[in-house]
Design a protein around this motif. Structure first.
Motif, PDB file in Angstrom:
ATOM      1  N   LEU A   1       0.835  -1.212   0.000  1.00 18.00           N
ATOM      2  CA  LEU A   1       0.000   0.000   0.000  1.00 18.00           C
ATOM      3  C   LEU A   1       0.867   1.257   0.000  1.00 18.00           C
ATOM      4  O   LEU A   1       0.596   2.217  -0.723  1.00 18.00           O
ATOM      5  N   LEU A   2       1.916   1.236   0.814  1.00 17.94           N
ATOM      6  CA  LEU A   2       2.817   2.384   0.920  1.00 17.94           C
ATOM      7  C   LEU A   2       3.535   2.634  -0.410  1.00 17.94           C
ATOM      8  O   LEU A   2       3.615   3.777  -0.884  1.00 17.94           O
ATOM      9  N   VAL A   3       4.029   1.571  -1.027  1.00 15.94           N
ATOM     10  CA  VAL A   3       4.726   1.703  -2.310  1.00 15.94           C
ATOM     11  C   VAL A   3       3.790   2.290  -3.366  1.00 15.94           C
ATOM     12  O   VAL A   3       4.151   3.221  -4.095  1.00 15.94           O
ATOM     13  N   GLU A   4       2.582   1.760  -3.449  1.00 14.23           N
ATOM     14  CA  GLU A   4       1.615   2.258  -4.446  1.00 14.23           C
ATOM     15  C   GLU A   4       1.228   3.709  -4.176  1.00 14.23           C
ATOM     16  O   GLU A   4       1.093   4.503  -5.108  1.00 14.23           O
ATOM     17  N   PHE A   5       1.057   4.053  -2.909  1.00 15.78           N
ATOM     18  CA  PHE A   5       0.698   5.431  -2.588  1.00 15.78           C
ATOM     19  C   PHE A   5       1.833   6.373  -2.972  1.00 15.78           C
ATOM     20  O   PHE A   5       1.591   7.441  -3.543  1.00 15.78           O
ATOM     21  N   ARG A   6       3.068   5.996  -2.640  1.00 16.93           N
ATOM     22  CA  ARG A   6       4.217   6.833  -2.997  1.00 16.93           C
ATOM     23  C   ARG A   6       4.297   7.054  -4.515  1.00 16.93           C
ATOM     24  O   ARG A   6       4.669   8.129  -4.960  1.00 16.93           O
ATOM     25  N   ARG A   7       3.985   6.026  -5.272  1.00 14.83           N
ATOM     26  CA  ARG A   7       4.056   6.123  -6.736  1.00 14.83           C
ATOM     27  C   ARG A   7       3.071   7.132  -7.291  1.00 14.83           C
ATOM     28  O   ARG A   7       3.312   7.735  -8.342  1.00 14.83           O
ATOM     29  N   ARG A   8       1.937   7.307  -6.626  1.00 14.20           N
ATOM     30  CA  ARG A   8       0.874   8.155  -7.179  1.00 14.20           C
ATOM     31  C   ARG A   8       0.679   9.490  -6.444  1.00 14.20           C
ATOM     32  O   ARG A   8      -0.039  10.350  -6.936  1.00 14.20           O
ATOM     33  N   ALA A   9       1.267   9.650  -5.300  1.00 19.10           N
ATOM     34  CA  ALA A   9       1.003  10.825  -4.468  1.00 19.10           C
ATOM     35  C   ALA A   9       1.318  12.140  -5.176  1.00 19.10           C
ATOM     36  O   ALA A   9       0.637  13.144  -4.963  1.00 19.10           O
TER      37      ALA A   9
ATOM     38  N   ASN B   1       9.973   5.297  12.408  1.00 19.29           N
ATOM     39  CA  ASN B   1      10.488   5.270  11.031  1.00 19.29           C
ATOM     40  C   ASN B   1      11.535   4.173  10.851  1.00 19.29           C
ATOM     41  O   ASN B   1      11.513   3.438   9.863  1.00 19.29           O
ATOM     42  N   LYS B   2      12.431   4.062  11.818  1.00 13.55           N
ATOM     43  CA  LYS B   2      13.500   3.066  11.733  1.00 13.55           C
ATOM     44  C   LYS B   2      12.925   1.651  11.740  1.00 13.55           C
ATOM     45  O   LYS B   2      13.258   0.829  10.891  1.00 13.55           O
ATOM     46  N   LYS B   3      12.042   1.363  12.699  1.00 15.44           N
ATOM     47  CA  LYS B   3      11.468   0.016  12.809  1.00 15.44           C
ATOM     48  C   LYS B   3      10.608  -0.334  11.595  1.00 15.44           C
ATOM     49  O   LYS B   3      10.722  -1.426  11.052  1.00 15.44           O
ATOM     50  N   LEU B   4       9.737   0.580  11.187  1.00 11.84           N
ATOM     51  CA  LEU B   4       8.858   0.292  10.057  1.00 11.84           C
ATOM     52  C   LEU B   4       9.650   0.088   8.768  1.00 11.84           C
ATOM     53  O   LEU B   4       9.350  -0.817   7.991  1.00 11.84           O
ATOM     54  N   SER B   5      10.653   0.908   8.538  1.00 16.37           N
ATOM     55  CA  SER B   5      11.485   0.740   7.340  1.00 16.37           C
ATOM     56  C   SER B   5      12.178  -0.611   7.351  1.00 16.37           C
ATOM     57  O   SER B   5      12.203  -1.323   6.344  1.00 16.37           O
ATOM     58  N   LEU B   6      12.725  -0.971   8.494  1.00 11.88           N
ATOM     59  CA  LEU B   6      13.405  -2.259   8.632  1.00 11.88           C
ATOM     60  C   LEU B   6      12.433  -3.412   8.400  1.00 11.88           C
ATOM     61  O   LEU B   6      12.713  -4.343   7.638  1.00 11.88           O
ATOM     62  N   TYR B   7      11.279  -3.368   9.051  1.00  8.52           N
ATOM     63  CA  TYR B   7      10.282  -4.432   8.904  1.00  8.52           C
ATOM     64  C   TYR B   7       9.775  -4.535   7.469  1.00  8.52           C
ATOM     65  O   TYR B   7       9.643  -5.628   6.927  1.00  8.52           O
ATOM     66  N   HIS B   8       9.489  -3.399   6.847  1.00 10.24           N
ATOM     67  CA  HIS B   8       8.987  -3.422   5.475  1.00 10.24           C
ATOM     68  C   HIS B   8      10.011  -4.038   4.525  1.00 10.24           C
ATOM     69  O   HIS B   8       9.650  -4.742   3.582  1.00 10.24           O
TER      70      HIS B   8
ATOM     71  N   TRP C   1       4.631   9.570   5.481  1.00 12.22           N
ATOM     72  CA  TRP C   1       3.865   8.964   4.394  1.00 12.22           C
ATOM     73  C   TRP C   1       2.561   8.365   4.911  1.00 12.22           C
ATOM     74  O   TRP C   1       1.507   8.505   4.288  1.00 12.22           O
ATOM     75  N   LEU C   2       2.622   7.679   6.050  1.00  9.12           N
ATOM     76  CA  LEU C   2       1.399   7.102   6.615  1.00  9.12           C
ATOM     77  C   LEU C   2       0.403   8.202   6.984  1.00  9.12           C
ATOM     78  O   LEU C   2      -0.803   8.051   6.772  1.00  9.12           O
ATOM     79  N   ALA C   3       0.907   9.316   7.509  1.00  9.10           N
ATOM     80  CA  ALA C   3       0.015  10.433   7.851  1.00  9.10           C
ATOM     81  C   ALA C   3      -0.641  10.997   6.581  1.00  9.10           C
ATOM     82  O   ALA C   3      -1.848  11.296   6.578  1.00  9.10           O
ATOM     83  N   LEU C   4       0.130  11.123   5.511  1.00  5.93           N
ATOM     84  CA  LEU C   4      -0.423  11.615   4.250  1.00  5.93           C
ATOM     85  C   LEU C   4      -1.439  10.611   3.686  1.00  5.93           C
ATOM     86  O   LEU C   4      -2.504  11.006   3.200  1.00  5.93           O
ATOM     87  N   MET C   5      -1.133   9.332   3.779  1.00  6.93           N
ATOM     88  CA  MET C   5      -2.070   8.303   3.328  1.00  6.93           C
ATOM     89  C   MET C   5      -3.380   8.399   4.106  1.00  6.93           C
ATOM     90  O   MET C   5      -4.463   8.359   3.535  1.00  6.93           O
ATOM     91  N   GLN C   6      -3.254   8.529   5.419  1.00  6.07           N
ATOM     92  CA  GLN C   6      -4.453   8.608   6.258  1.00  6.07           C
ATOM     93  C   GLN C   6      -5.267   9.844   5.906  1.00  6.07           C
ATOM     94  O   GLN C   6      -6.493   9.796   5.850  1.00  6.07           O
ATOM     95  N   HIS C   7      -4.585  10.946   5.635  1.00  4.60           N
ATOM     96  CA  HIS C   7      -5.262  12.180   5.246  1.00  4.60           C
ATOM     97  C   HIS C   7      -6.084  11.981   3.967  1.00  4.60           C
ATOM     98  O   HIS C   7      -7.139  12.588   3.797  1.00  4.60           O
TER      99      HIS C   7
ATOM    100  N   THR D   1      -0.531  16.027  -4.704  1.00  3.98           N
ATOM    101  CA  THR D   1       0.093  17.084  -3.911  1.00  3.98           C
ATOM    102  C   THR D   1       1.575  17.178  -4.257  1.00  3.98           C
ATOM    103  O   THR D   1       2.197  16.185  -4.633  1.00  3.98           O
ATOM    104  N   ARG D   2       2.109  18.367  -4.121  1.00  3.03           N
ATOM    105  CA  ARG D   2       3.538  18.569  -4.382  1.00  3.03           C
ATOM    106  C   ARG D   2       4.336  18.547  -3.073  1.00  3.03           C
ATOM    107  O   ARG D   2       5.549  18.455  -3.091  1.00  3.03           O
ATOM    108  N   ASP D   3       3.647  18.646  -1.968  1.00  3.00           N
ATOM    109  CA  ASP D   3       4.293  18.704  -0.664  1.00  3.00           C
ATOM    110  C   ASP D   3       4.385  17.286  -0.086  1.00  3.00           C
ATOM    111  O   ASP D   3       3.525  16.854   0.675  1.00  3.00           O
ATOM    112  N   LEU D   4       5.430  16.569  -0.472  1.00  2.00           N
ATOM    113  CA  LEU D   4       5.576  15.163  -0.099  1.00  2.00           C
ATOM    114  C   LEU D   4       6.638  14.986   0.985  1.00  2.00           C
ATOM    115  O   LEU D   4       7.633  15.708   0.999  1.00  2.00           O
ATOM    116  N   PRO D   5       6.451  14.009   1.867  1.00  2.00           N
ATOM    117  CA  PRO D   5       7.481  13.714   2.875  1.00  2.00           C
ATOM    118  C   PRO D   5       8.742  13.164   2.209  1.00  2.00           C
ATOM    119  O   PRO D   5       8.704  12.701   1.058  1.00  2.00           O
TER     120      PRO D   5
END
Length: 189
Positions: A65-73, A157-164, A89-95, A77-81
């Motif tokens: 989900l995160l990868v797909e959202f990043r591809r299309r965000a 951020n560190k844990k989620l990146s590692l886990y993903h 990114w998760l906050a932007l996705m939730q928004h 919007t131009r204001d990306l994390p």
């Protein structure tokens, strides 16, 4: 919900709201939910349950989900994390109403009320958690709020990146627990 750790207060009209100490003193974080039978679950948990996705694939699906959202965000919007700011990114996705592992709370009872009542067709619920109690449970030096919140965001951020990265094909890390991190965005969306 019957539980010794929680107190259920039923109000009949808005005048009773102003008598609640949490509202009067501004000492709580609030979460509004359209259904009073829902527990505290993230939209991602609810969606995975609805789709009957086994928990061994939660990280794999969340990453997808995160990868797909990043591809299309960039289309919206131009204001990306920054790419490595998973929490941003998760906050932007939730928004944008995508399911995420984030569980939003507000300092405002009235903002929580909006979320509780705007889509409700029956009884709604507003959860209140004592702000100071939560901060001291998470970090005994909770009075250094900005440093504490930044540290928790960096840890997330560190844990989620590692886990993903490690579990992109499925599976579940042994140390993935029901951890609570109190994260406030460094900028509002």
């Amino acid at each position: 919900m019957e539980n010794d750790a929680f107190e259920t207060i039923t109000i009949a009209d808005w005048t009773q709201v102003y008598d609640l100490p949490e509202v009067k003193q501004g000492t709580a974080l609030f979460r509004g939910q359209a259904n009073d039978t829902w527990g505290l679950k993230t939209s991602l948990e609810r969606e995975f349950e609805r789709l009957e996705i086994h928990e061994d694939y939660f990280l794999h699906k969340e990453r997808a989900l995160l990868v797909e959202f990043r591809r299309r965000a960039h289309l919206y919007t131009r204001d990306l994390p920054d790419h490595d700011d998973v929490v941003g990114w998760l906050a932007l996705m939730q928004h944008h109403s995508a399911p995420t592992r984030l569980l939003d709370f507000s300092y405002s009872f009235f903002v929580a009320s909006h979320f509780a009542f705007s889509t409700s067709s029956g009884n709604s619920a507003i959860w209140a958690i004592d702000d100071l109690w939560l901060r001291t449970c998470l970090d005994p030096q909770a009075f250094m709020r900005e440093e504490s919140l930044n540290a928790q965001s960096q840890l997330a951020n560190k844990k989620l990146s590692l886990y993903h990265e490690e579990y992109k094909g499925g599976g579940r890390p042994n140390d993935l627990s029901n951890a609570i991190l109190m994260i406030e965005p460094t900028r509002q969306i």
